[in-house]
Design an enzyme around this catalytic site. Structure first.
Site, PDB file in Angstrom:
ATOM      1  N   PRO A 108       8.017  -6.081   4.960  1.00 57.31           N
ATOM      2  CA  PRO A 108       7.290  -4.977   4.330  1.00 57.31           C
ATOM      3  C   PRO A 108       7.249  -3.699   5.147  1.00 57.31           C
ATOM      4  CG  PRO A 108       5.737  -6.494   5.306  1.00 57.31           C
ATOM      5  CD  PRO A 108       7.112  -7.067   5.562  1.00 57.31           C
ATOM      6  N   TYR A 155       0.674  -3.424  11.548  1.00 58.09           N
ATOM      7  CA  TYR A 155       1.698  -4.471  11.469  1.00 58.09           C
ATOM      8  C   TYR A 155       2.021  -4.870  12.906  1.00 58.09           C
ATOM      9  CZ  TYR A 155       2.687  -3.372   6.547  1.00 58.09           C
ATOM     10  OH  TYR A 155       2.604  -3.191   5.190  1.00 58.09           O
ATOM     11  N   ASP A 193       0.791  -1.230   0.000  1.00 58.10           N
ATOM     12  CA  ASP A 193       0.000   0.000   0.000  1.00 58.10           C
ATOM     13  C   ASP A 193       0.822   1.279   0.000  1.00 58.10           C
ATOM     14  OD1 ASP A 193       1.000  -0.212   2.535  1.00 58.10           O
ATOM     15  OD2 ASP A 193      -0.880   0.164   3.580  1.00 58.10           O
ATOM     16  N   ARG A 196      -4.644   4.530   6.484  1.00 55.65           N
ATOM     17  CA  ARG A 196      -4.968   4.269   5.092  1.00 55.65           C
ATOM     18  C   ARG A 196      -6.047   5.223   4.598  1.00 55.65           C
ATOM     19  NH1 ARG A 196      -4.575  -1.104   3.467  1.00 55.65           N
ATOM     20  NH2 ARG A 196      -5.361  -0.264   1.505  1.00 55.65           N
TER      21      ARG A 196
END
Length: 669
Positions: A368, A291, A53, A283
């Site tokens: 990530p 996470y 993302d 987001r």
């Protein structure tokens, strides 16, 4: 007995395997360059939810060069600040211990943003359709089942030496079984490194067992494997990722949070005293990605973790413990997954005399949390695909192709080193005091975050010497001459991307970020810093340089295919430093700097001035580029916006030599 029907056979210049961001970036270049290409993917749909993302500065500069950064920018959540949360040394309670800018100020005209990968893929698909006029579209539910290379043909530019056998899958076979955990919420475990089996072999067995499916034999000039961490293409080449996994297991969950945590709309790095670590990524559409370190799940003696234990409930419960005493809950969960932190890289990014290439997760894997997966993968393809496309078109020689392996494997190794340290710092327990040798120093973590921001931005990439980057090779001499040339434009390091500052169009006074003029259309650029064009001596230097540019033996003429416009291979852009209102485009600048077309007249979009605009301030480009305002210099720029060569206006021979190494020049020297 009935005879078997021979499979369909076809030729293609470039076959791209995998339609994630790396594959779509490669296809995008092919569309922009007008190359006959195909892109296949075993899945029957693009990403619908979850996955990567984050988009870093350099990736946004690239998407802008392709023409759709504005769409991403408008929809995305913008990341402005990072908050650090750690146990208070006095009370042990979680508290905010610091703030830093999410993107280092002044690095780029863009900052880091967050947007669902599916939207980014949608924008890619639209762009590919537009520039290929519908000729290139993702062929879904197609799986490669065999690959062969005719070594007798790999040095023949006109040959199709790579043969790939493709099989069409049924809808059922092409649909990933996402809910591996039994959860009703879509998960990404089928793509996670916690899934150890490769599904291609099973899919092929199923497909071959039913009534003969559609099979096609494709003969390709080049193949680009963009098919993920368990890459079929890489395994077909006999390459293995080298590296190791850690014992750290992390979960990821996308939710709309209901919480009293004050920084839920900031990017946060949270270290709890005893319950692990958490990263908060705000987001779009009110969602937040968490996470979460999963201390309850550990790998066994073989290094594998039992993924059946991992559920959204387990992941979220861990988050609640880490964020305590703050409360967090949710009603809506969009997606979740889990992964095991590890860093691996392939020994090579290309094979068979640069006829087959690998990009992205197919050649490097890492955690990530630094937001590098999609970014580095797209940047791999952005580096590679213009080279392949221009070789196919006969603009560049095949000798430029090995630079992909040299340039991007070095970036991957730097990423692995950075990620290894960053992940260890993030996953470690906070130090209780200065004597706690096993704990992680929070000051060290903050400094690593600051240093990491520069690396993560993608703007610290510095390519080494090659036919495309005019640097001296180690131990090969020429350092003194290189240093002299680099001093002509200290703000434009050779081997790094061309930075962007505001300049004004000479003809209409419109301000532009200069990088906006470096579009991803496959052209090299020569940027003439013309200096003070109103000074008589400088005007003579500029006129002399321009006369050499249009001379019969010039690279500018010899690289241009017969019948094409003069700037179709190398575009010349000018930035001068004289006063705009005292300067006239047609009077003071030779025609080659603003070419004339009998149908459309003069080109008014190639000459710019470093001057203050009416509404958008002063870019002070000459100062920031480190160029002398009176004398200027000349800069050669690759199609991917990286600086390849710098020299004086008098060093036309050096510029000619640079292009002789990276373009096919027609005619005699």
């Amino acid at each position: 007995m009935g005879s078997e029907i021979a499979p369909k056979e076809s030729n293609v210049d470039v076959l791209i395997i995998g339609a994630g961001p790396a594959g779509l970036m490669a296809a995008c270049w092919m569309a922009h360059l007008g190359v006959h290409a195909r892109i296949i993917d075993k899945r029957n749909t693009k990403i619908v939810c979850g996955q990567a993302d984050g988009l870093q500065c350099r990736s946004l500069e690239i998407l802008d060069a392709l023409g759709f950064a504005d769409r991403v920018w408008k929809e995305a959540n913008h990341m402005i600040e990072i908050c650090m949360w750690n146990p208070d040394p006095a009370t042990g309670q979680l508290h905010r211990s610091g703030r830093i800018p999410d993107t280092i100020v002044g690095l780029s005209r863009f900052q880091q943003i967050v947007l669902h990968q599916g939207r980014i893929e949608r924008f890619f698909l639209d762009n590919i359709k537009k520039y290929s006029r519908g000729e290139i579209e993702v062929e879904r539910g197609v799986l490669p089942e065999a690959l062969e290379v005719d070594e007798q043909k790999v040095e023949d530019d006109a040959a199709y030496p790579v043969t790939v056998r493709l099989r069409a899958l049924s809808d059922e076979e092409a649909t990933p079984a996402q809910q591996l955990s039994g959860s009703k919420v879509p998960d990404g475990l089928f793509r996670s490194n916690l899934v150890y089996e490769d599904d291609e072999e099973d899919l092929l067995k199923k497909s071959q067992a039913r009534a003969p499916g559609e099979v096609e034999v494709v003969h390709a000039k080049y193949v680009i494997g963009c098919d993920g961490a368990r890459s079929w293409t890489r395994r077909a080449l006999g390459l293995e990722l080298e590296g190791e996994a850690t014992d750290f297991i992390w979960g990821v969950i996308d939710i709309i949070p209901i919480t009293d945590f004050p920084d839920i709309r900031m990017r946060c790095a949270i270290h709890s005293a005893n319950d692990g670590s958490l990263m908060v990524i705000p987001r779009e559409n009110r969602m937040v990605r968490l996470y979460i370190q999963l201390k309850e799940v550990t790998p066994d003696a073989s290094g594998r973790a039992d993924r059946s234990k991992i559920t959204p409930e387990l992941i979220f419960s861990a988050a609640q413990k880490i964020i305590s005493p703050y409360k967090i809950d949710y009603e809506y969960c969009d997606w979740w997954t889990a992964y095991q932190i590890g860093q691996r890289v392939s020994p090579s990014f290309s094979a068979h005399s640069s006829r087959i290439f690998l990009t992205g997760d197919a050649v490097h894997t890492h955690s990530p949390k630094a937001g590098q997966g999609m970014n580095i993968s797209m940047q791999d393809s952005f580096n590679l695909a213009w080279k392949v496309g221009l070789v196919v078109r006969g603009i560049c020689p095949r000798t430029i192709l090995p630079t992909y392996n040299d340039e991007r494997r070095q970036v991957a190794l730097e990423l692995i080193t950075f990620d290894h340290k960053f992940s260890a710092l993030f996953s470690g327990r906070p130090a209780k005091d200065v004597m706690d040798a096993e704990g992680v120093s929070m000051e060290e973590f903050k400094q690593a975050f600051l240093r990491g921001n520069l690396f993560a931005s993608g703007l610290s990439v510095d390519y080494g010497p090659s036919v495309l980057v005019a640097k001296p090779r180690e131990g090969g001499g020429g350092q003194e001459e290189f240093d002299k040339r680099q001093k002509l434009a200290t703000g434009l390091p050779i081997g790094m991307r061309f930075n962007s500052f505001k300049v004004l169009n000479q003809a209409c006074a419109r301000p532009w970020h200069f990088q906006e003029r470096l579009r991803a259309d496959g052209r090299f650029r020569v940027v003439l810093f013309a200096g003070n064009i109103l000074d008589a001596a400088q005007k003579i230097r500029v006129d002399r340089w321009c006369s050499q540019l249009v001379a019969p033996g010039s690279f500018h003429l010899r690289a241009t295919p017969k019948g094409d416009k003069s700037d179709s291979v190398v575009e010349v852009l000018t930035i001068h430093s004289a006063k705009r209102i005292e300067t006239e485009l047609l009077r003071d600048f030779p025609e080659v700097l603003h070419p004339f077309d009998e149908h459309t007249g003069w080109d008014y979009n190639k000459v710019f001035v470093d001057e203050e605009s009416y509404h958008e301030g002063f870019g002070d480009a000459y100062t920031k580029y480190g160029v002398d305002r009176e004398k200027g210099c000349v800069v050669a720029v690759r199609p991917d916006q990286y600086v390849g060569w710098i020299g004086e206006l008098e060093d036309f021979e050096g510029l000619q030599g640079y292009f002789k190494g990276c373009l096919v020049l027609r005619g005699e020297d």
